[in-house]
Design a protein around this motif. Structure first.
Motif, PDB file in Angstrom:
ATOM      1  N   PHE A   4      11.136  -7.854  38.859  1.00  0.00           N
ATOM      2  CA  PHE A   4      12.539  -7.744  38.449  1.00  0.00           C
ATOM      3  C   PHE A   4      12.708  -8.483  37.133  1.00  0.00           C
ATOM      4  O   PHE A   4      11.803  -9.197  36.691  1.00  0.00           O
ATOM      5  CB  PHE A   4      13.479  -8.279  39.536  1.00  0.00           C
ATOM      6  CG  PHE A   4      13.091  -9.612  40.103  1.00  0.00           C
ATOM      7  CD1 PHE A   4      13.572 -10.789  39.551  1.00  0.00           C
ATOM      8  CD2 PHE A   4      12.212  -9.693  41.186  1.00  0.00           C
ATOM      9  CE1 PHE A   4      13.208 -12.009  40.074  1.00  0.00           C
ATOM     10  CE2 PHE A   4      11.829 -10.931  41.710  1.00  0.00           C
ATOM     11  CZ  PHE A   4      12.328 -12.087  41.149  1.00  0.00           C
ATOM     12  N   LEU A   5      13.873  -8.285  36.502  1.00  0.00           N
ATOM     13  CA  LEU A   5      14.086  -8.841  35.171  1.00  0.00           C
ATOM     14  C   LEU A   5      14.465 -10.323  35.234  1.00  0.00           C
ATOM     15  O   LEU A   5      14.887 -10.831  36.273  1.00  0.00           O
ATOM     16  CB  LEU A   5      15.192  -8.068  34.440  1.00  0.00           C
ATOM     17  CG  LEU A   5      14.980  -6.569  34.251  1.00  0.00           C
ATOM     18  CD1 LEU A   5      16.118  -5.975  33.416  1.00  0.00           C
ATOM     19  CD2 LEU A   5      13.640  -6.285  33.580  1.00  0.00           C
ATOM     20  N   ALA A   6      14.321 -10.973  34.085  1.00  0.00           N
ATOM     21  CA  ALA A   6      14.645 -12.394  33.994  1.00  0.00           C
ATOM     22  C   ALA A   6      16.142 -12.624  34.159  1.00  0.00           C
ATOM     23  O   ALA A   6      16.958 -11.759  33.844  1.00  0.00           O
ATOM     24  CB  ALA A   6      14.182 -12.928  32.644  1.00  0.00           C
ATOM     25  N   ALA A   7      16.474 -13.807  34.644  1.00  0.00           N
ATOM     26  CA  ALA A   7      17.881 -14.192  34.842  1.00  0.00           C
ATOM     27  C   ALA A   7      18.574 -14.362  33.489  1.00  0.00           C
ATOM     28  O   ALA A   7      17.923 -14.626  32.483  1.00  0.00           O
ATOM     29  CB  ALA A   7      17.940 -15.503  35.619  1.00  0.00           C
ATOM     30  N   PRO A   8      19.906 -14.211  33.468  1.00  0.00           N
ATOM     31  CA  PRO A   8      20.640 -14.455  32.212  1.00  0.00           C
ATOM     32  C   PRO A   8      20.431 -15.908  31.775  1.00  0.00           C
ATOM     33  O   PRO A   8      20.692 -16.832  32.545  1.00  0.00           O
ATOM     34  CB  PRO A   8      22.096 -14.190  32.577  1.00  0.00           C
ATOM     35  CG  PRO A   8      22.127 -13.739  33.984  1.00  0.00           C
ATOM     36  CD  PRO A   8      20.784 -13.900  34.594  1.00  0.00           C
TER      37      PRO A   8
END
Lengths: 111, 353
Positions: free
Chosen positions: B215-219
């Motif tokens: 999954f993508l990195a956190a903001p």
């Protein structure tokens, strides 16, 4: 057409629900985006709330979507599991607190 | 998905994925039928990915590392002493550096602190007035051979960019191995003790987080305040900034994606998450990446895929470096580049938006 309920590809195609009522669809999705934008709560907090609610409404689409979303907003498995337990406690508590009605009624009609 | 991959390098296992050509082929196959990265860029108004001002001179000293993380894009590990930059090559890097306006020397690996020329290079770059970055796995600071290294770095005002997937144990150990979190905390305390992470611009401690999964990195900005609160509350640790980086689908992370049956969905996530706003800030535009053997690349990821930078005068090495020609090149891109343009964008300097 899918030959079973809850087809995973439905989630990706969710936007097409607007075809039957474009204006309502537009309003819904705009509202939805606004709800999840950072505000008084962070995006991570909102994702965890959504994850807990997803378990309460038992929506498999929402569970997949907000599991990923919670991870992508920086939550970990322990935090997400605690969120699900919050949902579980409220559901269980809601059943149990109705027991008060049972108890009162039993006391009224019993000896 | 929990799968048990061996905690060893692809290279030591002679795994087919140790060959970058095999990695590129797997990425192409998993994205067949989708628009290529070049086509996607073009549609977003970037017919050609051209360099911006050169700011960062990134030197990869080699693949030797004391850890064997499951997501490592370098395929680094304790057995990788085969790939180590020589003193002569370090000197060639310094000569090339002197041709450029780069303000930052970014030293990476492997664990660069294990390299015999690490202190020589950091000293030389500092003496030139450059901002020096040490990309640090934290646990390396605790090795007996590195006693005193934290103070040494502080004395030279080296920014420590430390890898830490999460501020909690589970996700960190899942990615970096059992016990990694505890060692990371001990090393962060050591860095705090010698003055890092307290807001002093001469002792910058940055933490770099990348997701422990597909999954993508956190903001970055909202995660930073959460991390600061949590690390201080739970461990009394302070740091200066958080950098959020997406995992690149190459090397050992690619192996994990394939073994866990996540490759296709992860690539879809990266492609669907393409953010045109993230393009201008990608690191390949302001970075020069040098490999241990003196080859030049647009970024460390291209380096690991053997995608040499292409200039009008052909493939350049650090010994034949020509800054003017370097700035005229176009960046070499392939499917993996979607990893840097997804979501908030991703680079060695964190998110790009």
């Amino acid at each position: 057409m899918s030959d079973h309920y809850y087809a995973p590809e439905h989630l990706k195609a969710f936007g097409s629900i607007s075809e039957g009522a474009p204006e309502l669809g537009k309003k819904f999705f705009e509202y939805y985006s606004a709800v999840f934008a950072p505000g008084a709560l962070t995006e991570r907090e909102k994702a965890l709330i959504a994850l807990a609610v997803a378990h309460t409404v038992q929506c498999p689409y929402c569970i997949d979507a907000y599991t990923t979303e919670s991870l992508q907003k920086g939550a970990d498995l322990e935090q997400m599991t605690e969120a699900v337990h919050v949902a579980c406690a409220i559901r269980g508590g809601a059943s149990l607190v109705h027991g008060m009605q049972m108890k009162e009624h039993a006391e009224k009609v019993g000896m | 998905m929990t799968i048990s991959l061996p905690a060893s390098t692809l290279s030591s296992r002679r795994a087919p994925l140790a060959d970058p050509r095999e990695q590129l082929a797997r990425l192409e196959a998993s994205t067949a039928g989708r628009a290529s990265f070049q086509e996607t860029l073009r549609a977003a108004g970037w017919p050609d990915l051209t360099p911006a001002s050169l700011e960062i001179f990134q030197i990869n000293l080699g693949k030797l590392c004391n850890m064997t993380c499951r997501h490592c894009h370098v395929d680094a590990g304790p057995d990788r002493s085969d790939a180590m930059m020589t003193r002569e090559m370090v000197d060639a890097c310094l000569r090339a550096l002197d041709q450029t306006p780069a303000h930052t020397v970014d030293i990476t690996g492997g664990a660069p602190e294990l390299h015999p020329e690490f202190r020589y290079l950091a000293d030389a770059a500092h003496a030139r007035g450059k901002h020096v970055i040490d990309r640090c796995n934290l646990s390396v600071l605790l090795l007996p051979r590195n006693a005193g290294l934290a103070e040494w770095l502080a004395d030279r005002e080296v920014e420590v960019v430390a890898s830490l997937p999460h501020y909690r144990q589970r996700s960190t150990d899942a990615q970096r191995g059992d016990g990694a979190f505890e060692k990371s905390i001990a090393a962060l305390r050591l860095l705090n003790t010698v003055g890092y992470g307290h807001g002093n611009p001469r002792r910058i401690l940055s933490l770099m987080t990348n997701p422990a999964g597909a999954f993508l990195a956190a903001p970055q900005s909202s995660a930073e305040s959460e991390w600061k609160t949590a690390l201080h509350r739970d461990f009394g640790i302070t740091f200066d900034r958080l950098l959020a980086l997406n995992n690149m689908p190459i090397s050992r992370f690619l192996e994990w994606l394939i073994e866990s049956d996540n490759l296709d969905s992860y690539m879809s996530r990266l492609i669907d998450g393409f953010n045109p706003v993230a393009v201008s800030g990608v690191m390949c535009r302001n970075t020069l990446s040098v490999s241990w053997d003196g080859r030049l690349f647009d970024c460390d990821f291209n380096q690991m895929l053997d995608l040499d930078a292409e200039t009008a005068v052909g493939t350049m090495t650090i010994e034949s470096f020509d800054f003017e020609q370097w700035q005229k090149r176009s960046v070499v891109t392939r499917t993996h580049c979607f990893g840097c343009t997804a979501g908030a964008g991703s680079s060695c300097g964190g998110s790009t938006t």
